[in-house]
Design a protein around this motif. Structure first.
Motif, PDB file in Angstrom:
ATOM      1  N   GLY A 206       0.826  -1.207   0.000  1.00 61.40           N
ATOM      2  CA  GLY A 206       0.000   0.000   0.000  1.00 61.40           C
ATOM      3  C   GLY A 206       0.854   1.249   0.000  1.00 61.40           C
ATOM      4  N   ASP A 207       0.202   2.376  -0.292  1.00 60.47           N
ATOM      5  CA  ASP A 207       0.904   3.659  -0.253  1.00 60.47           C
ATOM      6  C   ASP A 207       1.384   3.935   1.174  1.00 60.47           C
ATOM      7  OD1 ASP A 207       0.206   3.847  -2.877  1.00 60.47           O
ATOM      8  OD2 ASP A 207      -0.832   5.763  -2.695  1.00 60.47           O
ATOM      9  N   ARG A 208       2.153   5.027   1.315  1.00 63.41           N
ATOM     10  CA  ARG A 208       2.588   5.390   2.663  1.00 63.41           C
ATOM     11  C   ARG A 208       1.380   5.812   3.492  1.00 63.41           C
ATOM     12  NH1 ARG A 208       3.002  10.742   3.368  1.00 63.41           N
ATOM     13  NH2 ARG A 208       4.296  10.404   5.200  1.00 63.41           N
ATOM     14  N   GLN A 209       1.494   5.574   4.810  1.00 64.68           N
ATOM     15  CA  GLN A 209       0.418   5.980   5.724  1.00 64.68           C
ATOM     16  C   GLN A 209      -0.922   5.332   5.398  1.00 64.68           C
ATOM     17  OE1 GLN A 209       0.126   8.453   8.486  1.00 64.68           O
ATOM     18  NE2 GLN A 209       2.222   7.689   8.622  1.00 64.68           N
ATOM     19  N   THR A 210      -0.897   4.040   5.136  1.00 67.48           N
ATOM     20  CA  THR A 210      -2.166   3.351   4.930  1.00 67.48           C
ATOM     21  C   THR A 210      -2.379   2.265   5.980  1.00 67.48           C
ATOM     22  OG1 THR A 210      -1.043   1.947   3.300  1.00 67.48           O
ATOM     23  CG2 THR A 210      -2.370   3.761   2.446  1.00 67.48           C
ATOM     24  N   GLY A 211      -1.428   2.147   6.922  1.00 68.67           N
ATOM     25  CA  GLY A 211      -1.606   1.183   7.998  1.00 68.67           C
ATOM     26  C   GLY A 211      -0.859  -0.128   7.803  1.00 68.67           C
ATOM     27  N   LYS A 212       0.166  -0.129   6.954  1.00 67.11           N
ATOM     28  CA  LYS A 212       0.919  -1.364   6.699  1.00 67.11           C
ATOM     29  C   LYS A 212       1.645  -1.837   7.955  1.00 67.11           C
ATOM     30  CE  LYS A 212       3.419   0.481   3.440  1.00 67.11           C
ATOM     31  NZ  LYS A 212       2.880   1.851   3.566  1.00 67.11           N
ATOM     32  N   THR A 213       2.404  -0.918   8.560  1.00 65.57           N
ATOM     33  CA  THR A 213       3.159  -1.289   9.756  1.00 65.57           C
ATOM     34  C   THR A 213       2.211  -1.691  10.883  1.00 65.57           C
ATOM     35  OG1 THR A 213       4.958   0.193   9.135  1.00 65.57           O
ATOM     36  CG2 THR A 213       4.843  -0.445  11.450  1.00 65.57           C
TER      37      THR A 213
ATOM     38  N   GLU B 246     -12.101   3.851   7.112  1.00 62.18           N
ATOM     39  CA  GLU B 246     -12.423   2.422   7.155  1.00 62.18           C
ATOM     40  C   GLU B 246     -11.142   1.655   7.457  1.00 62.18           C
ATOM     41  OE1 GLU B 246     -14.385   1.366   3.493  1.00 62.18           O
ATOM     42  OE2 GLU B 246     -15.814   2.994   3.759  1.00 62.18           O
ATOM     43  N   LEU B 247     -10.839   1.558   8.741  1.00 60.35           N
ATOM     44  CA  LEU B 247      -9.579   0.939   9.159  1.00 60.35           C
ATOM     45  C   LEU B 247      -9.811  -0.423   9.808  1.00 60.35           C
ATOM     46  CD1 LEU B 247      -7.854   4.072  10.694  1.00 60.35           C
ATOM     47  CD2 LEU B 247      -7.605   3.107   8.418  1.00 60.35           C
ATOM     48  N   PRO B 248      -8.972  -1.407   9.554  1.00 55.89           N
ATOM     49  CA  PRO B 248      -7.839  -1.409   8.628  1.00 55.89           C
ATOM     50  C   PRO B 248      -8.315  -1.247   7.189  1.00 55.89           C
ATOM     51  CG  PRO B 248      -8.271  -3.621   9.462  1.00 55.89           C
ATOM     52  CD  PRO B 248      -9.161  -2.699  10.220  1.00 55.89           C
ATOM     53  N   ALA B 249      -7.523  -0.513   6.394  1.00 61.79           N
ATOM     54  CA  ALA B 249      -7.964  -0.106   5.065  1.00 61.79           C
ATOM     55  C   ALA B 249      -7.763  -1.201   4.025  1.00 61.79           C
ATOM     56  CB  ALA B 249      -7.219   1.166   4.667  1.00 61.79           C
TER      57      ALA B 249
ATOM     58  N   LYS C 249     -14.474  -2.894  10.360  1.00 61.76           N
ATOM     59  CA  LYS C 249     -13.590  -1.863  10.921  1.00 61.76           C
ATOM     60  C   LYS C 249     -13.065  -2.375  12.253  1.00 61.76           C
ATOM     61  CE  LYS C 249     -16.065   2.149   9.126  1.00 61.76           C
ATOM     62  NZ  LYS C 249     -16.990   3.225   9.558  1.00 61.76           N
ATOM     63  N   GLN C 250     -11.809  -2.079  12.514  1.00 59.64           N
ATOM     64  CA  GLN C 250     -11.215  -2.578  13.750  1.00 59.64           C
ATOM     65  C   GLN C 250     -10.125  -1.633  14.202  1.00 59.64           C
ATOM     66  OE1 GLN C 250     -10.648  -6.788  13.358  1.00 59.64           O
ATOM     67  NE2 GLN C 250      -9.302  -6.904  15.145  1.00 59.64           N
ATOM     68  N   GLU C 251     -10.194  -1.262  15.459  1.00 57.59           N
ATOM     69  CA  GLU C 251      -9.192  -0.355  16.024  1.00 57.59           C
ATOM     70  C   GLU C 251      -7.835  -1.054  16.096  1.00 57.59           C
ATOM     71  OE1 GLU C 251      -8.381   2.696  17.457  1.00 57.59           O
ATOM     72  OE2 GLU C 251     -10.108   3.272  16.208  1.00 57.59           O
ATOM     73  N   GLU C 252      -6.812  -0.291  15.875  1.00 59.15           N
ATOM     74  CA  GLU C 252      -5.439  -0.758  16.044  1.00 59.15           C
ATOM     75  C   GLU C 252      -5.271  -1.411  17.426  1.00 59.15           C
ATOM     76  OE1 GLU C 252      -2.982   2.691  15.751  1.00 59.15           O
ATOM     77  OE2 GLU C 252      -1.140   1.540  15.987  1.00 59.15           O
TER      78      GLU C 252
HETATM   79  N1  LIG Z   1      -6.789  -0.093  12.377  1.00 58.19           N
HETATM   80  C1  LIG Z   1      -6.367   1.115  12.755  1.00 58.19           C
HETATM   81  N2  LIG Z   1      -7.005   1.785  13.715  1.00 58.19           N
HETATM   82  C2  LIG Z   1      -6.586   2.997  14.097  1.00 58.19           C
HETATM   83  N3  LIG Z   1      -5.516   3.637  13.586  1.00 58.19           N
HETATM   84  C3  LIG Z   1      -4.821   3.016  12.637  1.00 58.19           C
HETATM   85  C4  LIG Z   1      -5.197   1.737  12.167  1.00 58.19           C
HETATM   86  N4  LIG Z   1      -4.332   1.367  11.213  1.00 58.19           N
HETATM   87  C5  LIG Z   1      -3.446   2.375  11.096  1.00 58.19           C
HETATM   88  N5  LIG Z   1      -3.744   3.390  11.937  1.00 58.19           N
HETATM   89  C6  LIG Z   1      -2.986   4.637  12.098  1.00 58.19           C
HETATM   90  O1  LIG Z   1      -2.635   5.148  10.830  1.00 58.19           O
HETATM   91  C7  LIG Z   1      -1.354   5.728  10.839  1.00 58.19           C
HETATM   92  C8  LIG Z   1      -0.482   5.168   9.747  1.00 58.19           C
HETATM   93  O2  LIG Z   1      -0.266   3.804   9.974  1.00 58.19           O
HETATM   94  P1  LIG Z   1       1.114   3.073   9.630  1.00 58.19           P
HETATM   95  O3  LIG Z   1       0.909   1.660  10.020  1.00 58.19           O
HETATM   96  O4  LIG Z   1       2.265   3.772  10.222  1.00 58.19           O
HETATM   97  O5  LIG Z   1       1.136   3.245   8.049  1.00 58.19           O
HETATM   98  P2  LIG Z   1       2.252   2.785   7.003  1.00 58.19           P
HETATM   99  O6  LIG Z   1       3.139   1.784   7.660  1.00 58.19           O
HETATM  100  O7  LIG Z   1       1.467   2.224   5.857  1.00 58.19           O
HETATM  101  O8  LIG Z   1       2.960   4.029   6.613  1.00 58.19           O
HETATM  102  C9  LIG Z   1      -0.777   5.478  12.230  1.00 58.19           C
HETATM  103  O9  LIG Z   1      -0.886   6.648  12.968  1.00 58.19           O
HETATM  104  C10 LIG Z   1      -1.668   4.406  12.799  1.00 58.19           C
HETATM  105  O10 LIG Z   1      -1.777   4.530  14.194  1.00 58.19           O
END
Ligand SMILES: Nc1ncnc2c1ncn2[C@@H]1O[C@H](COP(=O)(O)OP(=O)(O)O)[C@@H](O)[C@H]1O
Ligand SMILES: [Mg+2]
Length: 498
Positions: free
Chosen positions: A173-180, A354-357, A422-425
Motif C-alpha cells: 500500500g501507499d505510505r500511511q495506509t496502515g501497513k506497519t 475504514e480501518l484497517p484499510a 472496521k477494527q481499532e489498532e
Molecule cells: N486499524 C487502525 N485503527 C486505528 N488507527 C490506525 C489503524 N491502522 C493504522 N492506523 C494509524 O494510521 C497511521 C499510519 O499507519 P502506519 O501503520 O504507520 O502506516 P504505514 O506503515 O502504511 O505508513 C498510524 O498513525 C496508525 O496509528
C-alpha cells in the motif's frame, strides 16, 4: 666445531630428529589487499585474489566490510560500519569467514543491528552461536504444505484473506495506509500462539522504529520478539543485509521446531539500498534504475520462508510501499509474483476512516484458505457474498435509484459488514469472538441496529463469548457443528438484545 648431534645426549637428539621429521616448511600465504578508492559506502580493493563472496574484510583495527563484487583484479567491498575511517591506500585483511550473525535464545527481547550488535542497552551477545547471514532455502522435499493458521486477530484478514504458517504474504500500500500497524498487530496477536516474532526494520526513520518498539514493549510482547533494525541513516550495506540476518535469526528458532513470523518493513527500502550499492559498485542499472538481479535477491530471501516436514515454520510478511497506488511498478509486481498473495491497503479507504484499510477485492491469499480454522468456513462464504454484492450495489444506492426490497436489504447488510470489519489498532479478536460476531452478522442479528450500534453490540457478543469458555474452546478445535453454531447464535442473540 663438533656437529650439534655429537654434543647432545642420545634421547634429545632423537627428539629433535623426530620433531624435524614432522616439520614441513610451508609458506602461509596471507593476502593483504589495499584500498584503491572509496565512494561512499563502497571500497574498491586490490590484492585479494582468494577472497570469497560475502567474506568479511577488515580495514585497520575495527572497520568491517563484506566482499560483494569479485572481479579478477579488484574486489568491490561494502562497508558495514557507519563511522569507519577507511581511506585509499589502507591495508585490507581477509577474515576467512562469511558474514554471520548471532542466533539463539539470548536474542529474544533484544534489539540488534544486522550484525547482531545490540542497539538496546543490553549486553553484547558474545557467547551466542553464529550462523551465516546468507543461507540456502530448505529443499523442496523437506517442506510441508501450509495448513496451520497464523492468526492475525484482524477480522477482515482471518476471515477473508487467511494467512497460514510458512506462507509469504505481502502487505502492500501507499505510505500511511496502515501497513506497519497491520504487521505489528499480527505480532501482538501471537502473545498466546507460541510464535516467535522478528520485526526487521529496513531503511525507516529511527523514530518510526522507536514507535514500533514502544508498542511491543507496552503490550509486553518483546519477550517473544527480536527486533533487527537498520534505519535509513545506517550504511546501505547494513540495510541490504538486514532481512537476510533477520531470516537467519528466525531459521535458528525454526530449526528448534518453533513457528516463526518475520516482518520485513519494508522491502521497497531494501530494494533502494540495493540500488544504491549497485550504482556505487558500477553495475549496470536496469528498469527504474534498479539492478537487473533485484528480483533474484528478493526471491532468494522469501524462498527461505516455509513450513518444514520435521516441524517448525517461518512465515514471511514482507511490506512494500506503493507510489500513488501503482501496483504495476517494478518492485511491487516483482514482490507480488514471489509471494503467496497480498493484503492491499487502500488510501481511499484509509481516508474514509475504514480501518484497517484492506481492499478485499484486490487482496488474495493463495495458500491460506487450506490453513483457515474449519469454524470459519461457513462464515466466510456468506460474508464474501454479502461484501461483493454490496460493492456492486453501493453505486446504485448513491444515485438514489428506487430500490426493491431485496436490494435494499442487501445494501443494509453490506453496510453492516463494512462497519463490522472496521477494527481499532491493537484491538484483536480470538477466533471464537470472530466467528461469533460474523455468525451474528450473517444471521441478520445486526440488521435492525442503527450503524453506530454495531460496534457496541459486537463488544457485548465478544464479552459473552469470553465468558462461555468451553464453547469458545470448541470453535478453535474443530468445524462448526449445527449445535455449536446454535450455541454461538444464542449467545449473540442475548448479547445483541439484552
Ligand atoms: N486499524 C487502525 N485503527 C486505528 N488507527 C490506525 C489503524 N491502522 C493504522 N492506523 C494509524 O494510521 C497511521 C499510519 O499507519 P502506519 O501503520 O504507520 O502506516 P504505514 O506503515 O502504511 O505508513 C498510524 O498513525 C496508525 O496509528
Ligand atoms: Mg510503515
Amino acid at each position: 666445531m663438533t656437529p650439534l648431534r655429537h654434543r647432545l645426549p642420545r634421547e634429545s637428539a632423537e627428539l629433535v630428529r623426530d620433531a624435524l621429521a614432522g616439520f614441513r616448511f610451508q609458506l602461509q600465504p596471507r593476502e593483504v589487499g589495499r584500498v584503491l578508492g572509496l565512494e561512499r559506502d563502497v571500497a574498491r580493493v586490490q590484492g585479494l585474489p582468494g577472497v570469497g563472496a560475502m567474506e568479511v574484510l577488515r580495514f585497520g583495527k575495527s572497520a568491517a566490510a563484506v566482499a560483494f563484487d569479485l572481479d579478477p583484479d579488484e574486489v568491490g567491498a561494502v562497508l558495514l560500519d557507519p563511522e569507519s575511517r577507511v581511506r585509499a591506500g589502507m591495508q585490507v585483511l581477509r577474515s576467512g569467514r562469511v558474514l554471520d550473525v548471532p542466533v539463539g535464545h539470548p536474542l529474544l527481547g533484544r534489539i540488534v543491528d544486522p550484525l547482531g550488535r545490540p542497539l538496546d542497552d543490553g549486553d553484547a551477545l558474545p557467547g551466542a552461536e553464529r550462523w551465516p547471514v546468507e543461507r540456502e532455502a530448505p529443499a523442496i522435499v523437506a517442506r510441508a504444505p501450509v495448513e496451520v493458521p497464523l492468526l492475525t486477530g484482524i477480522k477482515v484478514v482471518d476471515a477473508l484473506i487467511p494467512v497460514g504458517r510458512g506462507q509469504r504474504e505481502l502487505i502492500l500500500g501507499d505510505r500511511q495506509t496502515g501497513k506497519t500497524t497491520l504487521a505489528v498487530d499480527t505480532i501482538l496477536n501471537q502473545h498466546d500462539q507460541e510464535v516467535i516474532c522478528i520485526y526487521c526494520a529496513i531503511g525507516q526513520r529511527a523514530q518510526a522504529v522507536a514507535r514500533v518498539i514502544a508498542r511491543l514493549r507496552e503490550r509486553d510482547a518483546m519477550k517473544y520478539c527480536v527486533v533487527v533494525s537498520a534505519t535509513g541513516d545506517t550504511p546501505a550495506g547494513l540495510q541490504f543485509i538486514a532481512p537476510y540476518a533477520a531470516t537467519t535469526i528466525g531459521e535458528w528458532f525454526m530449526a528448534q521446531g518453533r513457528d516463526v513470523l518475520v516482518v520485513y518493513d519494508d522491502l521497497t527500502r531494501h530494494a533502494d539500498a540495493y540500488r544504491e550499492l549497485s550504482l556505487l559498485l558500477r553495475r549496470p542499472p536496469g528498469r527504474e534504475a534498479y539492478p537487473g538481479d533485484v528480483f533474484h535477491i528478493h526471491s532468494r530471501l522469501l524462498e527461505r520462508a516455509t513450513r518444514l516436514k520435521e516441524g517448525g515454520s517461518l512465515t514471511a510478511l514482507p511490506v512494500a510501499e506503493t507510489q500513488a497506488q501503482n501496483l504495476a511498478a517494478y518492485i511491487p509486481t516483482n514482490l507480488i509474483s514471489i509471494t503467496d498473495g497480498q493484503i492491499y491497503l487502500s488510501p481511499v479507504k484509509f481516508q474514509r476512516g475504514e480501518l484497517p484499510a484492506v481492499d478485499v477485492g484486490r487482496s488474495v491469499s493463495r495458500v491460506g484458505g487450506r490453513a483457515q480454522l474449519p469454524a470459519y468456513w461457513e462464515v466466510t462464504g456468506a460474508l464474501k457474498l454479502a461484501y461483493a454484492q454490496y460493492e456492486e450495489l453501493e453505486t446504485f444506492a448513491r444515485f438514489g435509484t428506487r430500490l426493491d426490497e431485496r436490494t435494499r436489504a442487501a445494501i443494509e447488510r453490506g453496510r453492516r459488514v463494512r462497519e463490522l470489519l472496521k477494527q481499532e489498532e491493537g484491538d484483536l479478536l480470538s477466533p471464537a469472538e470472530q466467528v461469533a460476531v460474523l455468525l451474528a452478522l450473517n444471521a441478520g442479528l445486526l440488521d435492525s441496529l442503527p450503524l453506530e450500534e454495531v460496534h457496541p453490540a459486537e463488544r457485548r457478543i465478544r464479552a459473552a463469548v469470553q465468558e462461555a469458555e468451553e464453547t469458545a474452546r470448541r470453535v478453535g478445535a474443530g468445524p462448526l457443528t449445527a449445535e455449536l453454531r446454535q450455541a454461538l447464535l444464542r449467545l449473540a442473540q442475548k448479547a445483541v438484545a439484552p
